[in-house]
Structure formats: C-alpha cells, structure tokens
Scaffold this motif. Structure first.
Motif, PDB file in Angstrom:
ATOM      1  N   TYR A 167       0.865  -1.175   0.000  1.00 25.21           N
ATOM      2  CA  TYR A 167       0.000   0.000   0.000  1.00 25.21           C
ATOM      3  C   TYR A 167       0.908   1.235   0.000  1.00 25.21           C
ATOM      4  CZ  TYR A 167      -3.021  -3.577   2.101  1.00 25.21           C
ATOM      5  OH  TYR A 167      -3.697  -4.741   2.373  1.00 25.21           O
ATOM      6  N   ALA A 168       0.569   2.226  -0.782  1.00 21.46           N
ATOM      7  CA  ALA A 168       1.319   3.494  -0.855  1.00 21.46           C
ATOM      8  C   ALA A 168       2.757   3.315  -1.360  1.00 21.46           C
ATOM      9  CB  ALA A 168       1.343   4.224   0.502  1.00 21.46           C
ATOM     10  N   PHE A 169       3.020   2.182  -2.004  1.00 27.42           N
ATOM     11  CA  PHE A 169       4.376   1.991  -2.533  1.00 27.42           C
ATOM     12  C   PHE A 169       4.713   3.024  -3.611  1.00 27.42           C
ATOM     13  CE2 PHE A 169       6.796   0.462  -6.177  1.00 27.42           C
ATOM     14  CZ  PHE A 169       8.019   0.202  -5.577  1.00 27.42           C
ATOM     15  N   GLY A 170       3.704   3.436  -4.363  1.00 24.95           N
ATOM     16  CA  GLY A 170       3.949   4.310  -5.520  1.00 24.95           C
ATOM     17  C   GLY A 170       4.125   5.762  -5.105  1.00 24.95           C
ATOM     18  N   THR A 171       3.579   6.643  -5.913  1.00 24.87           N
ATOM     19  CA  THR A 171       3.759   8.086  -5.700  1.00 24.87           C
ATOM     20  C   THR A 171       3.247   8.529  -4.337  1.00 24.87           C
ATOM     21  OG1 THR A 171       3.281   8.196  -8.048  1.00 24.87           O
ATOM     22  CG2 THR A 171       3.456  10.280  -6.911  1.00 24.87           C
ATOM     23  N   SER A 172       2.264   7.837  -3.804  1.00 28.11           N
ATOM     24  CA  SER A 172       1.599   8.312  -2.586  1.00 28.11           C
ATOM     25  C   SER A 172       2.437   8.195  -1.316  1.00 28.11           C
ATOM     26  CB  SER A 172       0.267   7.594  -2.408  1.00 28.11           C
ATOM     27  OG  SER A 172      -0.531   7.815  -3.536  1.00 28.11           O
ATOM     28  N   SER A 173       3.618   7.593  -1.385  1.00 27.04           N
ATOM     29  CA  SER A 173       4.529   7.726  -0.237  1.00 27.04           C
ATOM     30  C   SER A 173       5.709   8.616  -0.606  1.00 27.04           C
ATOM     31  CB  SER A 173       5.054   6.350   0.206  1.00 27.04           C
ATOM     32  OG  SER A 173       5.733   5.721  -0.865  1.00 27.04           O
ATOM     33  N   ARG A 174       5.659   9.210  -1.805  1.00 27.66           N
ATOM     34  CA  ARG A 174       6.828   9.946  -2.315  1.00 27.66           C
ATOM     35  C   ARG A 174       6.450  11.369  -2.710  1.00 27.66           C
ATOM     36  NH1 ARG A 174      10.128   5.487  -4.434  1.00 27.66           N
ATOM     37  NH2 ARG A 174       9.005   3.566  -4.008  1.00 27.66           N
ATOM     38  N   SER A 175       5.320  11.847  -2.187  1.00 22.91           N
ATOM     39  CA  SER A 175       4.887  13.205  -2.527  1.00 22.91           C
ATOM     40  C   SER A 175       5.664  14.201  -1.677  1.00 22.91           C
ATOM     41  CB  SER A 175       3.393  13.361  -2.260  1.00 22.91           C
ATOM     42  OG  SER A 175       3.173  13.514  -0.866  1.00 22.91           O
ATOM     43  N   SER A 176       5.385  15.490  -1.866  1.00 22.57           N
ATOM     44  CA  SER A 176       6.030  16.505  -1.015  1.00 22.57           C
ATOM     45  C   SER A 176       5.349  16.589   0.351  1.00 22.57           C
ATOM     46  CB  SER A 176       6.009  17.877  -1.696  1.00 22.57           C
ATOM     47  OG  SER A 176       6.757  17.826  -2.873  1.00 22.57           O
ATOM     48  N   LYS A 177       4.366  15.762   0.577  1.00 24.14           N
ATOM     49  CA  LYS A 177       3.717  15.618   1.897  1.00 24.14           C
ATOM     50  C   LYS A 177       2.969  16.888   2.311  1.00 24.14           C
ATOM     51  CE  LYS A 177       7.412  12.471   2.328  1.00 24.14           C
ATOM     52  NZ  LYS A 177       6.992  11.606   1.279  1.00 24.14           N
ATOM     53  N   LEU A 178       2.531  17.642   1.301  1.00 27.10           N
ATOM     54  CA  LEU A 178       1.774  18.861   1.588  1.00 27.10           C
ATOM     55  C   LEU A 178       0.318  18.668   1.204  1.00 27.10           C
ATOM     56  CD1 LEU A 178       4.294  21.528   0.265  1.00 27.10           C
ATOM     57  CD2 LEU A 178       3.693  21.061   2.642  1.00 27.10           C
ATOM     58  N   VAL A 179      -0.547  19.135   2.085  1.00 26.83           N
ATOM     59  CA  VAL A 179      -1.964  19.196   1.759  1.00 26.83           C
ATOM     60  C   VAL A 179      -2.178  20.663   1.439  1.00 26.83           C
ATOM     61  CG1 VAL A 179      -4.280  18.887   2.683  1.00 26.83           C
ATOM     62  CG2 VAL A 179      -2.474  17.237   3.232  1.00 26.83           C
ATOM     63  N   HIS A 180      -2.194  20.973   0.178  1.00 23.83           N
ATOM     64  CA  HIS A 180      -2.066  22.389  -0.214  1.00 23.83           C
ATOM     65  C   HIS A 180      -2.722  22.676  -1.550  1.00 23.83           C
ATOM     66  CE1 HIS A 180       1.793  21.916  -2.867  1.00 23.83           C
ATOM     67  NE2 HIS A 180       0.978  20.909  -3.027  1.00 23.83           N
ATOM     68  N   GLY A 181      -2.810  23.979  -1.823  1.00 26.39           N
ATOM     69  CA  GLY A 181      -3.392  24.390  -3.097  1.00 26.39           C
ATOM     70  C   GLY A 181      -2.340  24.445  -4.190  1.00 26.39           C
ATOM     71  N   GLY A 182      -1.099  24.729  -3.796  1.00 28.71           N
ATOM     72  CA  GLY A 182      -0.023  24.786  -4.776  1.00 28.71           C
ATOM     73  C   GLY A 182       0.047  26.150  -5.440  1.00 28.71           C
ATOM     74  N   PHE A 183       1.008  26.974  -4.990  1.00 27.75           N
ATOM     75  CA  PHE A 183       1.168  28.307  -5.570  1.00 27.75           C
ATOM     76  C   PHE A 183       1.452  28.271  -7.056  1.00 27.75           C
ATOM     77  CE2 PHE A 183       1.624  30.315  -1.423  1.00 27.75           C
ATOM     78  CZ  PHE A 183       0.821  31.404  -1.683  1.00 27.75           C
ATOM     79  N   ARG A 184       2.189  27.212  -7.443  1.00 31.08           N
ATOM     80  CA  ARG A 184       2.558  27.236  -8.860  1.00 31.08           C
ATOM     81  C   ARG A 184       1.352  26.966  -9.758  1.00 31.08           C
ATOM     82  NH1 ARG A 184       4.838  22.349 -10.621  1.00 31.08           N
ATOM     83  NH2 ARG A 184       4.562  20.672  -9.105  1.00 31.08           N
ATOM     84  N   TYR A 185       0.302  26.347  -9.171  1.00 27.84           N
ATOM     85  CA  TYR A 185      -0.908  26.180  -9.985  1.00 27.84           C
ATOM     86  C   TYR A 185      -1.554  27.537 -10.216  1.00 27.84           C
ATOM     87  CZ  TYR A 185       0.038  21.519  -8.281  1.00 27.84           C
ATOM     88  OH  TYR A 185       0.670  20.357  -7.958  1.00 27.84           O
ATOM     89  N   LEU A 186      -1.427  28.397  -9.194  1.00 31.52           N
ATOM     90  CA  LEU A 186      -1.932  29.768  -9.368  1.00 31.52           C
ATOM     91  C   LEU A 186      -1.136  30.463 -10.465  1.00 31.52           C
ATOM     92  CD1 LEU A 186      -2.559  31.533  -5.926  1.00 31.52           C
ATOM     93  CD2 LEU A 186      -4.225  30.824  -7.639  1.00 31.52           C
ATOM     94  N   ALA A 187       0.206  30.297 -10.371  1.00 27.07           N
ATOM     95  CA  ALA A 187       1.070  30.943 -11.367  1.00 27.07           C
ATOM     96  C   ALA A 187       0.716  30.454 -12.768  1.00 27.07           C
ATOM     97  CB  ALA A 187       2.529  30.659 -11.051  1.00 27.07           C
ATOM     98  N   ASN A 188       0.313  29.167 -12.885  1.00 27.44           N
ATOM     99  CA  ASN A 188      -0.062  28.613 -14.196  1.00 27.44           C
ATOM    100  C   ASN A 188      -1.537  28.856 -14.514  1.00 27.44           C
ATOM    101  OD1 ASN A 188       2.481  27.640 -14.463  1.00 27.44           O
ATOM    102  ND2 ASN A 188       2.000  25.504 -14.073  1.00 27.44           N
ATOM    103  N   ARG A 189      -2.205  29.643 -13.679  1.00 26.90           N
ATOM    104  CA  ARG A 189      -3.628  29.983 -13.830  1.00 26.90           C
ATOM    105  C   ARG A 189      -4.537  28.772 -13.752  1.00 26.90           C
ATOM    106  NH1 ARG A 189      -2.935  34.918 -17.988  1.00 26.90           N
ATOM    107  NH2 ARG A 189      -1.580  36.010 -16.585  1.00 26.90           N
ATOM    108  N   GLN A 190      -4.099  27.739 -13.002  1.00 22.41           N
ATOM    109  CA  GLN A 190      -4.975  26.575 -12.803  1.00 22.41           C
ATOM    110  C   GLN A 190      -5.816  26.844 -11.540  1.00 22.41           C
ATOM    111  OE1 GLN A 190      -2.611  22.916 -12.863  1.00 22.41           O
ATOM    112  NE2 GLN A 190      -1.379  23.730 -14.491  1.00 22.41           N
ATOM    113  N   TYR A 191      -6.722  27.831 -11.655  1.00 18.78           N
ATOM    114  CA  TYR A 191      -7.457  28.294 -10.473  1.00 18.78           C
ATOM    115  C   TYR A 191      -8.359  27.209  -9.898  1.00 18.78           C
ATOM    116  CZ  TYR A 191      -5.830  32.759 -12.246  1.00 18.78           C
ATOM    117  OH  TYR A 191      -5.032  33.772 -12.709  1.00 18.78           O
ATOM    118  N   LYS A 192      -8.937  26.372 -10.799  1.00 16.76           N
ATOM    119  CA  LYS A 192      -9.874  25.352 -10.316  1.00 16.76           C
ATOM    120  C   LYS A 192      -9.141  24.352  -9.417  1.00 16.76           C
ATOM    121  CE  LYS A 192     -13.453  22.279 -11.967  1.00 16.76           C
ATOM    122  NZ  LYS A 192     -12.930  20.955 -12.184  1.00 16.76           N
ATOM    123  N   VAL A 193      -7.951  23.920  -9.870  1.00 15.51           N
ATOM    124  CA  VAL A 193      -7.169  22.966  -9.061  1.00 15.51           C
ATOM    125  C   VAL A 193      -6.846  23.606  -7.709  1.00 15.51           C
ATOM    126  CG1 VAL A 193      -5.077  21.547  -8.963  1.00 15.51           C
ATOM    127  CG2 VAL A 193      -6.105  22.036 -11.160  1.00 15.51           C
TER     128      VAL A 193
END
Ligand code: FAD
Length: 527
Positions: A50-76
């Motif tokens: 369980y969680a062997f893949g990407t889900s144990s290797r994320s940046s461990k942030l529960v966040h909106g992601g500033f760079r999505y704002l910078a890329n105008r991905q407002y919905k995400v």
C-alpha cells in the motif's frame, strides 16, 4: 489490514464484488473508503505495498499549490485549498497546519506586491484570511537561518502537511474495518473480459512469496487507480499511452542541521520552480524537482530515486536562502524520488503540464489518474459517480461525505502530544494500540515523534510483508534515521520478529533486502 489472515482473504476472493479497485495509493484508497462506507462490496489490490507508488513519495503537503496559481490553474487551487481546510478539520493530528514564509529576493522575477496578490487569492479561494507581510528585519525573528542579503521581505501564509503513506493506510484500514477487503502484494496480471470485450474482472497473482494460487476475480465495476502505471493496464486493452511521467525528488536532513520553525516556500534561483523546505516527522524535508522521467529507467530500476543532478539542484536552493548554513551533501539523511502521473498535452516544460485529474472509461475499465493527494476525495467521488449506473441503486457520491472516523477520547497515561500523534495515524485504533503496548514501548524513537510501539502494532495488524514495508511506509524510519535506521534493526527485531512469524533466516534475508533497497533508492547515489 482487518485482522483476517491474508491467506483467508485470498481464499475468499471468489465472490461477486461490486468493485475491484486496482492500486493502493491515495486514489485507490479514497475510492475504496467511500465505496465501502456506502455499503458496496469492495476489493482493493496493490501489486506492491500500500502506498508503494507516488503516494509515499509526494512533497507531503496538503495544499493548493502556488505554482498552480502561477499557471492559472485556479480550479485545481480552489478545490485543493478547500479540501485542505476540510482535512485539517476532519483528520486532526494526521493533517497538521504549517506556517509558511514566502520570501522575496531582490533577484526575483516577481515583485513582493505580486506575491501578495497570490497569497491573498490563495486565502480567498479557501476561504480564509490568514496571511501577513513581513519587512526584512522581521523575517529573522521567524526564520533566523534566512540570512541571505538578497531577501527583501516575506509573506507568511498557512498550509498543511501530512505523512502521505499514513494517510493512505488510515483510509484503507478504516474501510477494511467496515468490511472492505484489501490485499497488498496482489498484482493484476491481466484484465478479465466478457464476450463483448468489456472488462468484468481481473486475474490476480500473489506476489507476497506465499505461493497462493492465481485467481480470476469478477466485479460489476473495475477501476484502474494505478497512478503512473495506468497506461500499462490500458495498454492491455490496446489503448495508446496518454501519460507524461514527471519525476520529483526530496531530500531529508536531520532537524538539528536545518532547524526551522517556519516552513519556506521559495523559487529556485536557476529556473524559478517552487521549492518547499519544512519540518516533517522530526526531520527537515526539501523538495521538489519536476523533470521528465527517463523512459530507459523503467524496467531498469525497481523503484525511482533522486539523481545526483536533482540533489545538486536542491542544495542550490538551500545555499541560496541559507547562505551561512554551509550545508552539504554529507548532511543528507535520506533521499526519495517519485513519479507523477500527468496527462501529456505536450506542454513545453513539465511544470506547465496541468495537474488536473482525468477519467477515461474504456471497454468497461474506468481509469482515474492525475490530480493530487490533497484532492483525493474529489477524485474518488468523481470516479464513483462515473460508474454508479453499474452499481445497485445508482448511488450519488458527494466528495464531502465522511471518510475519516472521528477520534476516540484519550485513554491511558500517555502525554497528550504522544497520544495525538498516534491518534492521527491509527484513528479509532489508538487506544487499542496503547493498551496492547508495553509501557516502555510507548516512547519516541530518539528525537522523532514516531514511537517504538508502532512497530509492534504494524507487525501485528498492518499487512507487513517485507521489512521495507515497515521501515519505509508503516513508519518512515528509512527517511528519518541515520543509515535508514539500520543501527536500530536489532531492537526492532526483538519487537516484531515473533508477530511477523519470521525465523532468523527470514529475518536475515529481509535485512539484506532492506539494505539493498535503501542503499539503491533512498540513500545518496553511489554511496
Ligand atoms: P500511486 O500512489 O502511484 O498508486 C498507484 C499504485 O498502483 C501503486 O501502489 C502501485 O504499486 C499500484 N499498481 C501498479 N500496477 C498495478 C497492478 N498491475 N496491479 C495492482 N496494483 C498496481 N500531491 C499533493 O497533494 N501534495 C503534494 O505535496 C504533492 N507532492 C508531490 C511531489 C512529487 C515529487 C510527486 C511525484 C507528486 C506529488 N503530488 C502531491 C501528487 C500526488 O503525490 C499524486 O497525485 C498521488 O500520490 C498519486 O496517487 P495514485 O494513487 O494515483 O498513484
């Protein structure tokens, strides 16, 4: 996961399942949890742990992601910050609030004013109003290490962090306690199709080393939640690959080497990519990179890992913001690399690719991929609504439905801080864990928040098949301890060997396997 022996679960696979969910990362775990809570007979399988893949290797942030704002991905961003607020409320002690500083450098491409607009927008989308501006002389009060003469001011804002693997495990465990069935080391080797070519089930192979017989298992709905591996299963249906695999890595430092009271978001001096540096699980984490994952690495390596170029890149960020710290590669405790499943639109750079989730229904197989850890509930509800016509009484899944059991009242004599830590990770089982544990094991492992008692509990109740499951995902000692926690192995052996049912020879084999995995994929290149 649910105290039914693995061999019994395997024997009971021949049933009419409502859903088979392939992939035990956050996407599969979220779908499994919601489906089980609505009363659907659900089976979740993962080829590895369980969680062997990407889900144990994320940046461990529960966040909106500033760079999505910078890329105008407002919905995400909007979806993500709202989910962050809900998770902080509904999963306390698992999802933790974190204060971030976003410094402006006089060499930056964006003015402090523009950063301010970003921070305000970030709060408005949540919605909350929780940011603050700091002049240069105030910054050192919050972040004494931040001595770069180029820093002119900083915005402070709130986000959240999590132990990503434990988030996945808690969702799976709570669904298993409600009668869902989960199996790790159960690989889907092929899809079962009816005369019309529609996917009706899977063929499962036991990869746990127990030599259990291959099984064909059928269900009304089969969901492909295999993240970066999604195209492999789709390929079995003759479908063209659609993913662009983007790799990202992290470094872990002893907290004493990089002691931060506030987390930092900054933009890399070379290419302006967002970087995060923050305290996590008793150490300090920095990440991440965003690169095309080399095709030739697939098949060649068993796991992904941080390359030397990525390590150099992240050290450069640290030197930029903390010029007097003189941190070097020798200070790194551990490294980690992961691969994002992102839909290939042919964008010029990896960072410009959209992180939005996608759903494809192909010959009865529903694939859900992309997206983020933070929005797993939104993704789960979307996937389940896409197949609900095939389920009894055509249910509607609301992403706001409860997925975490509320925590029980504290019991035992444990200090509140230690109880809370365990409660976040083990949910309703926390008091059972405490009462099952000898008192001396209810103590932190060195300077870490992790406790010895967790090892015994995991060995007893959490489907540990290999030592690396225990060291890298049930607890995160492979990332937070010197040499991946190898000096602790004699004590760990005395705590877990009996419950794991391993004789001395098996223990030795597992130690050798763990050493190899750690030194190949979680330590420094060529060390
Ligand atoms: P995975 O976690 O990869 O799970 C897929 C599972 O499928 C694996 O466990 C695999 O073993 C299994 N599988 C594969 N093939 C088979 C098969 N044939 N049979 C059975 N099982 C199979 N998101 C955030 O919200 N916050 C962050 O801070 C963040 N940081 C990130 C940093 C990096 C470097 C990366 C790469 C991603 C980050 N993300 C973040 C995104 C997030 O981590 C991913 O979107 C998410 O973890 C993907 O989860 P998943 O369940 O879809 O895939």
């Amino acid at each position: 996961m649910n105290n039914i022996p693995r061999s019994t679960r395997w024997k009971n696979l021949k049933q009419d399942w409502d859903l088979i969910i392939i992939g035990g990362g956050i996407t599969g775990a979220g779908i499994f949890n919601m489906a089980v809570r609505k009363g659907y007979k659900s089976l979740l399988v993962d080829a590895r742990d369980y969680a062997f893949g990407t889900s144990s290797r994320s940046s461990k942030l529960v966040h909106g992601g500033f760079r999505y704002l910078a890329n105008r991905q407002y919905k995400v961003t909007a979806e993500s910050v709202r989910e962050r607020e809900r998770m902080l409320h509904e999963a306390p002690h698992l999802v933790y609030p974190e204060r971030f500083m976003l410094p402006s450098f006089n060499t930056d491409h964006i003015s402090p004013r523009k950063f301010g607009v970003g921070v305000m927008l970030y709060d408005l989308l949540a919605p909350k109003w929780d940011h603050q501006f700091h002049e240069k002389d105030e910054i050192l009060q919050y972040c004494p290490l931040c001595t770069s003469p180029d820093v002119v001011s900083a915005w402070e804002y709130g986000d959240a962090k999590v132990d990503d693997a434990r988030l996945v495990l808690r969702l799976i465990q709570e669904a298993a306690a409600l009668d869902g069935t989960a199996l790790n080391y159960a690989r889907v080797i092929s899809l079962a199709r009816d005369q019309l070519g529609q996917v009706r089930g899977v063929v499962l192979q036991d990869d746990s080393g127990s030599h259990l017989p291959e099984q064909e298992v059928l269900a009304k709905v089969v969901i492909n939640a295999t993240g970066p591996w999604s195209d492999d299963l789709r390929g079995q249906l003759g479908r063209e690959p659609r993913l662009r695999k983007l790799r990202g890595s992290h470094l872990f430092f002893p907290y004493k080497k990089l002691p931060l009271t506030h987390a930092i978001t900054m933009f890399h001096p070379r290419d302006r990519r967002a970087q995060f540096i923050f305290p996590w699980e008793g150490v300090t984490l920095i990440g991440t990179t965003d690169l095309d994952h080399p095709r030739e690495w697939e098949g060649k390596y068993d796991e992904t890992f941080a390359s030397q170029a990525e390590i150099d890149y992240m050290l450069e960020s640290i030197h930029h913001i903390f010029p007097e710290l003189q941190i070097s590669q020798a200070d790194i405790l551990a490294t980690e690399g992961g691969v994002r499943p992102v839909v290939n639109t042919g964008a010029a750079t990896p960072s410009q690719e959209s992180r939005s989730q996608v759903i494809w229904e192909e010959d009865g197989l529903l694939t859900i991929t992309g997206g983020k850890l933070t929005i797993f509930r939104v993704m789960a509800a979307q996937a389940l609504n896409a197949v609900s016509a095939r389920l009894r009484s055509n249910p509607h899944f609301d992403h706001k439905m409860k997925v975490f059991e509320p925590l029980p009242k504290p019991s035992g004599s444990l200090e509140m801080e230690n109880w809370s830590y365990l409660a976040g990770r083990y949910g309703r089982n926390v008091n059972a864990l405490i009462s099952e544990s000898p008192k001396k094991e209810l103590a932190p492992i060195g300077d870490l928040p992790a406790q010895w008692a967790e090892l015994r509990w995991a060995a007893r109740h959490e489907d540990v098949i290999h030592l690396d499951d225990l060291m890298l995902r049930r607890l995160r000692l492979g990332l937070t301890c010197k040499d991946g926690g190898q000096p602790l192995l004699p004590r760990i052996m005395s705590l877990v060997q009996k419950d794991l049912g391993w004789d001395d020879k098996r223990w030795e084999t597992e130690v050798k396997r763990y050493r190899r995995i750690w030194s190949n994929y979680y330590s420094l290149p060529n060390s």
